[in-house]
Scaffold this motif. Structure first.
Motif, mmCIF file in Angstrom:
data_model
loop_
_atom_site.group_PDB
_atom_site.id
_atom_site.type_symbol
_atom_site.label_atom_id
_atom_site.label_comp_id
_atom_site.label_asym_id
_atom_site.label_seq_id
_atom_site.Cartn_x
_atom_site.Cartn_y
_atom_site.Cartn_z
ATOM 1 N N LEU A 294 0.771 -1.365 -0.056
ATOM 2 C CA LEU A 294 0.089 0.160 0.022
ATOM 3 C C LEU A 294 0.790 1.319 0.248
ATOM 4 N N GLY A 295 2.155 1.140 0.200
ATOM 5 C CA GLY A 295 3.077 2.322 0.350
ATOM 6 C C GLY A 295 2.638 3.188 1.513
ATOM 7 N N ILE A 296 2.581 2.609 2.597
ATOM 8 C CA ILE A 296 2.516 3.281 3.905
ATOM 9 C C ILE A 296 3.546 2.621 4.704
ATOM 10 N N ASN A 297 3.762 3.360 5.875
ATOM 11 C CA ASN A 297 4.796 3.203 6.739
ATOM 12 C C ASN A 297 4.595 1.626 7.574
ATOM 13 N N PHE A 298 5.663 0.990 7.500
ATOM 14 C CA PHE A 298 5.281 -0.393 8.025
ATOM 15 C C PHE A 298 4.959 -0.355 9.256
ATOM 16 N N PHE A 299 5.240 0.549 10.122
ATOM 17 C CA PHE A 299 5.204 0.401 11.615
ATOM 18 C C PHE A 299 3.648 0.578 11.743
ATOM 19 N N VAL A 300 2.766 1.030 10.964
ATOM 20 C CA VAL A 300 1.338 1.135 10.753
ATOM 21 C C VAL A 300 0.555 -0.262 10.541
ATOM 22 N N GLY A 301 0.934 -1.030 9.668
ATOM 23 C CA GLY A 301 0.403 -2.151 9.542
ATOM 24 C C GLY A 301 1.078 -3.418 10.480
ATOM 25 N N ALA A 302 2.194 -3.387 10.947
ATOM 26 C CA ALA A 302 2.823 -4.162 12.007
ATOM 27 C C ALA A 302 2.237 -4.033 13.366
ATOM 28 N N ILE A 303 1.942 -2.997 13.762
ATOM 29 C CA ILE A 303 1.084 -2.573 14.909
ATOM 30 C C ILE A 303 -0.180 -3.287 14.921
ATOM 31 N N LEU A 304 -1.004 -2.856 13.558
ATOM 32 C CA LEU A 304 -2.400 -3.247 13.407
ATOM 33 C C LEU A 304 -2.471 -4.764 13.420
ATOM 34 N N PHE A 305 -1.717 -5.585 12.616
ATOM 35 C CA PHE A 305 -1.550 -7.019 12.950
ATOM 36 C C PHE A 305 -1.177 -7.579 14.123
#
Length: 242
Positions: free
Chosen positions: A62-73
């Protein structure tokens, strides 16, 4: 060898970043690991550290900061594990195994879709020498936030870790502090992901805390022999004494 290492620290900025980041991660992971060990949730740390992999892959797509996706998952994995354990006949370790393998498989699939397996597989093993200034400052900031949260809620985390039934009897929201600890665990796992990897962070969470458990008689610094002789009366007295 020691002289060469000291000279390297003085001359190379990337070694300074690596040393500072490693020390900070070691402190915060050991602190959170103490509560994980006391709650018998060692496998939870392993599950969440690997569950962030699909979040990283999806963030890359999605081209976003990987911290966002990692924390959500990571938080999603914690919620799913707790829900399965509390609402079915399946035990906690089984729920962790199911969720862990499912999220890991999803991460591998998303890595294939992202067509950038080389970069994303570095998340599994990390690269401490590739830590940039922004990664170092982010690690320090998140670690300070985690440590500050533990200091503020130490009494509650202390009691709910040793005796959740007594905590419920005192009117505490045990579920809230469980998820609070899961959030802290996720933050630590995500922060350490790029530097030490999701595999090594499990060892940093569990090994120091397990070693301390063999030698320490108390979660606090005072010498209280409570590890083997814990009782509800002492739990109540300690909670109101802190």
């Amino acid at each position: 060898m020691i002289t060469n290492f000291i000279d390297g620290l003085q001359n190379f900025h990337f070694l300074q970043n690596a040393l500072i980041t490693a020390v900070v991660i070691g402190i915060v992971s050991g602190t959170v690991g103490c509560f994980i060990i006391l709650r018998g949730m060692s496998l939870m740390g392993d599950a969440i550290s690997h569950a962030v992999l699909p979040g990283v892959a999806l963030s890359f797509i999605l081209g976003i900061n990987f911290f966002v996706g990692a924390i959500l998952f990571g938080l999603l994995a914690a919620v799913i594990i707790t829900f399965i354990k509390n609402n079915s006949v399946i035990k906690g370790d089984t729920a962790i195994g199911i969720t862990f393998s499912s999220f890991l498989a999803l991460g591998v699939i998303l890595i294939g879709v992202a067509n950038s397996s080389t970069d994303l597989f570095h998340i599994l093993f990390g690269n401490i020498l590739a830590v940039q200034d922004i990664d170092k400052y982010m690690t320090i900031g998140i670690s300070l936030l985690v440590l500050l949260t533990i200091i503020i809620f130490f009494k509650e985390l202390f009691l709910t870790s040793f005796d959740p039934l007594m905590a419920k009897a005192l009117g505490m929201n045990v579920g809230f502090y469980h998820y609070l600890l899961m959030i802290l665990l996720t933050l630590v796992a995500v922060t350490a992901m790029q530097s030490v990897g999701t595999i090594l962070i499990v060892a940093m969470l569990i090994t120091p805390a397990a070693t301390a458990y063999l030698f320490a008689n108390s979660l606090k610094t005072d010498d209280v022999h409570c590890r083997r002789t814990w009782c509800p009366c002492f739990a109540y007295w300690t909670f109101h004494r802190l």
